[in-house]
Scaffold this motif. Structure first.
Motif, PDB file in Angstrom:
ATOM      1  N   LEU A 121     -22.656  -6.665   7.082  1.00  0.00           N
ATOM      2  CA  LEU A 121     -22.672  -8.061   7.529  1.00  0.00           C
ATOM      3  C   LEU A 121     -23.827  -8.818   6.889  1.00  0.00           C
ATOM      4  O   LEU A 121     -23.684  -9.983   6.502  1.00  0.00           O
ATOM      5  CB  LEU A 121     -22.800  -8.130   9.056  1.00  0.00           C
TER       6      LEU A 121
ATOM      7  N   LEU B 100     -22.868  -9.656   3.505  1.00  0.00           N
ATOM      8  CA  LEU B 100     -21.840 -10.692   3.527  1.00  0.00           C
ATOM      9  C   LEU B 100     -22.467 -12.070   3.743  1.00  0.00           C
ATOM     10  O   LEU B 100     -22.062 -13.056   3.123  1.00  0.00           O
ATOM     11  CB  LEU B 100     -20.848 -10.382   4.662  1.00  0.00           C
TER      12      LEU B 100
ATOM     13  N   ALA C 288     -18.794 -16.522   1.701  1.00  0.00           N
ATOM     14  CA  ALA C 288     -18.760 -16.125   3.109  1.00  0.00           C
ATOM     15  C   ALA C 288     -20.004 -16.607   3.858  1.00  0.00           C
ATOM     16  O   ALA C 288     -19.925 -16.955   5.030  1.00  0.00           O
ATOM     17  CB  ALA C 288     -18.641 -14.611   3.210  1.00  0.00           C
TER      18      ALA C 288
ATOM     19  N   PHE D 229      -5.097 -11.783  17.512  1.00  0.00           N
ATOM     20  CA  PHE D 229      -6.314 -11.908  16.714  1.00  0.00           C
ATOM     21  C   PHE D 229      -6.534 -10.573  16.018  1.00  0.00           C
ATOM     22  O   PHE D 229      -6.733 -10.496  14.829  1.00  0.00           O
ATOM     23  CB  PHE D 229      -7.499 -12.283  17.600  1.00  0.00           C
TER      24      PHE D 229
ATOM     25  N   MET E  34     -17.339  -0.575  12.739  1.00  0.00           N
ATOM     26  CA  MET E  34     -18.649  -1.143  12.441  1.00  0.00           C
ATOM     27  C   MET E  34     -19.762  -0.096  12.533  1.00  0.00           C
ATOM     28  O   MET E  34     -20.794  -0.250  11.956  1.00  0.00           O
ATOM     29  CB  MET E  34     -18.972  -2.293  13.391  1.00  0.00           C
TER      30      MET E  34
ATOM     31  N   GLU F 213     -15.574  -9.450   2.168  1.00  0.00           N
ATOM     32  CA  GLU F 213     -15.158  -9.260   3.561  1.00  0.00           C
ATOM     33  C   GLU F 213     -14.489  -7.906   3.780  1.00  0.00           C
ATOM     34  O   GLU F 213     -14.580  -7.311   4.848  1.00  0.00           O
ATOM     35  CB  GLU F 213     -14.131 -10.330   3.981  1.00  0.00           C
TER      36      GLU F 213
ATOM     37  N   LEU G 129     -13.310 -15.483   8.341  1.00  0.00           N
ATOM     38  CA  LEU G 129     -13.837 -16.032   7.079  1.00  0.00           C
ATOM     39  C   LEU G 129     -12.696 -16.433   6.142  1.00  0.00           C
ATOM     40  O   LEU G 129     -12.789 -17.427   5.421  1.00  0.00           O
ATOM     41  CB  LEU G 129     -14.751 -15.021   6.394  1.00  0.00           C
ATOM     42  N   THR G 130     -11.617 -15.662   6.176  1.00  0.00           N
ATOM     43  CA  THR G 130     -10.459 -15.995   5.345  1.00  0.00           C
ATOM     44  C   THR G 130      -9.898 -17.361   5.721  1.00  0.00           C
ATOM     45  O   THR G 130      -9.506 -18.139   4.863  1.00  0.00           O
ATOM     46  CB  THR G 130      -9.376 -14.907   5.511  1.00  0.00           C
ATOM     47  N   TYR G 131      -9.857 -17.627   7.033  1.00  0.00           N
ATOM     48  CA  TYR G 131      -9.347 -18.925   7.487  1.00  0.00           C
ATOM     49  C   TYR G 131     -10.447 -19.987   7.528  1.00  0.00           C
ATOM     50  O   TYR G 131     -10.252 -21.053   8.081  1.00  0.00           O
ATOM     51  CB  TYR G 131      -8.686 -18.778   8.863  1.00  0.00           C
ATOM     52  N   ARG G 132     -11.611 -19.635   6.984  1.00  0.00           N
ATOM     53  CA  ARG G 132     -12.729 -20.564   6.878  1.00  0.00           C
ATOM     54  C   ARG G 132     -13.162 -21.113   8.237  1.00  0.00           C
ATOM     55  O   ARG G 132     -13.364 -22.317   8.407  1.00  0.00           O
ATOM     56  CB  ARG G 132     -12.411 -21.692   5.892  1.00  0.00           C
TER      57      ARG G 132
ATOM     58  N   TYR H 113     -22.292 -14.289  14.767  1.00  0.00           N
ATOM     59  CA  TYR H 113     -22.326 -12.855  15.106  1.00  0.00           C
ATOM     60  C   TYR H 113     -23.662 -12.587  15.786  1.00  0.00           C
ATOM     61  O   TYR H 113     -24.724 -12.710  15.171  1.00  0.00           O
ATOM     62  CB  TYR H 113     -22.168 -12.027  13.837  1.00  0.00           C
TER      63      TYR H 113
ATOM     64  N   ILE I  90     -16.540  -4.908   5.119  1.00  0.00           N
ATOM     65  CA  ILE I  90     -17.005  -4.735   6.503  1.00  0.00           C
ATOM     66  C   ILE I  90     -15.945  -4.013   7.335  1.00  0.00           C
ATOM     67  O   ILE I  90     -16.206  -3.568   8.428  1.00  0.00           O
ATOM     68  CB  ILE I  90     -17.425  -6.058   7.185  1.00  0.00           C
TER      69      ILE I  90
ATOM     70  N   GLY J 162     -15.299  -6.004  12.614  1.00  0.00           N
ATOM     71  CA  GLY J 162     -15.299  -6.253  11.167  1.00  0.00           C
ATOM     72  C   GLY J 162     -14.040  -6.955  10.724  1.00  0.00           C
ATOM     73  O   GLY J 162     -14.074  -7.898   9.921  1.00  0.00           O
ATOM     74  N   HIS J 163     -12.910  -6.518  11.265  1.00  0.00           N
ATOM     75  CA  HIS J 163     -11.628  -7.136  10.932  1.00  0.00           C
ATOM     76  C   HIS J 163     -11.619  -8.613  11.338  1.00  0.00           C
ATOM     77  O   HIS J 163     -11.188  -9.481  10.580  1.00  0.00           O
ATOM     78  CB  HIS J 163     -10.521  -6.367  11.661  1.00  0.00           C
ATOM     79  N   LEU J 164     -12.140  -8.892  12.537  1.00  0.00           N
ATOM     80  CA  LEU J 164     -12.125 -10.273  13.015  1.00  0.00           C
ATOM     81  C   LEU J 164     -13.052 -11.162  12.198  1.00  0.00           C
ATOM     82  O   LEU J 164     -12.733 -12.318  11.929  1.00  0.00           O
ATOM     83  CB  LEU J 164     -12.487 -10.313  14.504  1.00  0.00           C
ATOM     84  N   VAL J 165     -14.195 -10.617  11.796  1.00  0.00           N
ATOM     85  CA  VAL J 165     -15.096 -11.397  10.931  1.00  0.00           C
ATOM     86  C   VAL J 165     -14.372 -11.716   9.622  1.00  0.00           C
ATOM     87  O   VAL J 165     -14.335 -12.875   9.180  1.00  0.00           O
ATOM     88  CB  VAL J 165     -16.406 -10.620  10.631  1.00  0.00           C
ATOM     89  N   ALA J 166     -13.769 -10.700   9.019  1.00  0.00           N
ATOM     90  CA  ALA J 166     -13.092 -10.894   7.723  1.00  0.00           C
ATOM     91  C   ALA J 166     -11.965 -11.911   7.839  1.00  0.00           C
ATOM     92  O   ALA J 166     -11.802 -12.786   6.987  1.00  0.00           O
ATOM     93  CB  ALA J 166     -12.554  -9.557   7.218  1.00  0.00           C
ATOM     94  N   LEU J 167     -11.211 -11.811   8.929  1.00  0.00           N
ATOM     95  CA  LEU J 167     -10.072 -12.716   9.115  1.00  0.00           C
ATOM     96  C   LEU J 167     -10.554 -14.151   9.354  1.00  0.00           C
ATOM     97  O   LEU J 167     -10.006 -15.108   8.780  1.00  0.00           O
ATOM     98  CB  LEU J 167      -9.255 -12.227  10.323  1.00  0.00           C
TER      99      LEU J 167
ATOM    100  N   MET K 177      -5.592 -16.884  14.525  1.00  0.00           N
ATOM    101  CA  MET K 177      -6.910 -17.218  13.984  1.00  0.00           C
ATOM    102  C   MET K 177      -6.914 -18.634  13.400  1.00  0.00           C
ATOM    103  O   MET K 177      -7.941 -19.303  13.407  1.00  0.00           O
ATOM    104  CB  MET K 177      -7.302 -16.181  12.928  1.00  0.00           C
TER     105      MET K 177
END
Lengths: 315, 190
Positions: free
Chosen positions: B95, B98, B104, A180, A1, A33, B75-78, B83, A36, B68-73, B50
């Motif tokens: 972000l 996004l 998103a 996670f 980030m 996404e 969002l993928t699982y809605r 943040y 990021i 960033g990875h966790l945000v993307a993941l 997730m």
């Protein structure tokens, strides 16, 4: 980030040949996404060169990775599920001196998605996002990322057709798990290579035979006559048929033969035969293709076959 | 409601205290909290973790490289994502972009906070997430064994009200939850 930590990841699409480069870029633009995680560099292999997941398409993939190698920090690659084991194993042998992560995951983009990443299968998107993240990590090998697992590409095997975790690997070839986030199992990672990346070839004249009661000596001889090298999958057998042992030991067989067997009863002394107690058929076939292209004599080929080249003998 | 809270395990101790405060506020408001700074919770191996949470809260003032990875993941699982940035800290450009995106942006909330407004921000996020704002439909799988008598009634009822059995049960549970004063108090509603 943090801006300083941002990496450039080459995102390759090597799936169905009917999808164009512009479609791939459009599809990615519907997945903001990804940006990021890292700077995405979309790369498409020419449709003609990725037809039907052939050996030529794998070589095109390796050449593409080599061409973009200096410009990015890692690669994430989308490939067909049924062929992912062959592709990742082949890449692990072709890309010698690999010092950056090459993450292979699976999913097929459907033209009916209309270029909208938002409508695409959640599993495919999650795999792609995980692959992107893993491509930013300190890995120096070809790795399959699928479901909750991160596996050495040339030691993985298929366990299920449809589950979340369609692939598994021996415990020391499990490179990480996804809870996670992605947790790397540091002790299982290969150390970085000190050599520069070089692109090796793969021979297209290797044959693969499964030892069954239907296999006869004439059939075997015909198959080997047409090939430069042969892989015999004898994992289900305690011993080789007598005619095969005689043929391989007598010196009549001039070509290199690798035999995949864990049975202690299979013993052959010919230097043109390599006995492989460990290894997946996909990885050993890819390795035989690599060794056949690399070495000039059958003895040298079989000697390469029994060496651990890219972690393929991990247990 | 299950909430996954993300902090940076190597951040300064003041931020570590803040992460714990976030977990406390969410727990007091009735959420079940798991976090990357608590011992890992055992999940169902057969599905991504997730998928098993309802919302994600990320304290991003000194973000972990995984943020960033966790945000993307998520969002993928809605999953709804909050943040949080401490007031005065710069907000990540990617972000912000996004959040402006059509898909998103429905799930992602970027907020700057102070110690005064933090509890309210968290409670408000939890309320919105519980109401399912931004969530297209139910996502949690649940296996329930019924007696033949209950099943017979369910078939009869669903047919009469022209709804699926699952929709009928979901609406029934929403009604019971809305009428449960103690639960509503726990969630922080008047």
């Amino acid at each position: 980030m943090r801006p300083s930590a941002r990496k450039k990841i080459g995102l390759l699409y090597a799936g169905e040949s009917s999808l164009s480069a512009s479609y791939w870029r459009q599809w990615l633009s519907a997945l903001p996404e990804l940006n990021i995680i890292a700077d995405v560099v979309p790369i498409v292999i020419d449709g003609k060169r990725r037809q039907d997941y052939t050996l030529a398409s794998i070589m095109a993939l390796a050449e593409t990775i080599a061409r973009h190698y200096a410009a990015v920090d890692g690669f994430a690659l989308l490939y067909g599920l049924d062929h992912i084991l062959y592709a990742s194993a082949a890449l692990s042998f072709c890309l010698t001196g690999l010092n950056k992560p090459v993450l292979v995951t699976s999913g097929v983009l459907q033209p009916q998605d209309g270029g909208s990443g938002g409508k695409t299968d959640v599993g495919l998107k999650a795999n792609l996002i995980n692959a992107m993240q893993a491509a930013t990590l300190p890995l120096a090998e070809v790795t399959i990322i699928y479901g909750n697992r991160l596996l050495r590409g040339n030691a993985a095997y298929r366990v299920s057709a449809a589950d979340l975790n369609a692939f598994d690997a021996p415990s020391n070839a499990v490179l990480g798990r996804i809870d996670f986030s992605i947790r790397l199992l540091e002790r299982n990672l290969r150390s970085s290579s000190r050599t520069k990346l070089a692109l090796a070839s793969l021979s297209d004249r290797v044959e693969y035979l499964i030892l069954t009661p239907w296999l006869t000596a004439p059939m075997f001889k015909r198959r080997i006559a047409d090939a430069k090298a042969l892989l015999v999958d004898a994992r289900q057998c305690q011993d080789l048929p007598r005619w095969m042992r005689v043929y391989l030991e007598s010196g009549e067989c001039k070509k290199p033969v690798a035999v995949l067997t864990a049975s202690p009863e299979v013993t052959l002394s010919s230097r043109r035969v390599a006995l492989l107690p460990i290894g997946t058929p996909e990885a050993m076939l890819a390795k035989l293709a690599w060794a056949t292209a690399m070495a000039k004599t059958p003895e040298k080929i079989t000697s390469l076959m029994v060496q651990d080249i890219a972690g393929e003998f991990t247990v | 409601m299950k909430v996954y809270v993300v902090g940076n395990p190597s951040a300064a101790s003041t931020l570590q205290q803040r992460y714990r405060r976030i977990a406390e506020v969410l727990t007091e408001a009735g959420a079940t909290v798991s976090s990357n700074f608590f011992p890992a919770a055992a999940g169902d191996e057969g599905s991504p973790l997730m998928e098993q949470v309802d919302a994600v809260v990320i304290e991003g003032s000194d973000p972990t490289p995984e943020a960033g990875h966790l945000v993307a993941l998520a969002l993928t699982y809605r999953k709804p994502v909050l943040y949080l940035n401490e007031r005065g800290r710069p907000v990540n450009y990617h972000l912000r972009r996004l959040q402006e995106s059509k898909v998103a942006g429905v799930f992602l909330r970027l907020e700057t906070y102070s110690s005064e407004n933090l509890p309210n921000l968290l409670r408000e996020f939890l309320r919105r997430a519980e109401r399912g704002e931004g969530i297209v439909g139910p996502t949690i799988k649940f296996t329930l064994r019924l007696t033949p008598a209950i099943e017979r009634y369910l078939v009869y009822k669903a047919k009469n009200i022209k709804k699926s059995k699952a929709d009928y049960l979901r609406e029934l549970m929403e009604h019971i939850a809305a009428e449960d004063e103690e639960y509503q108090r726990l969630k922080g509603k008047p």
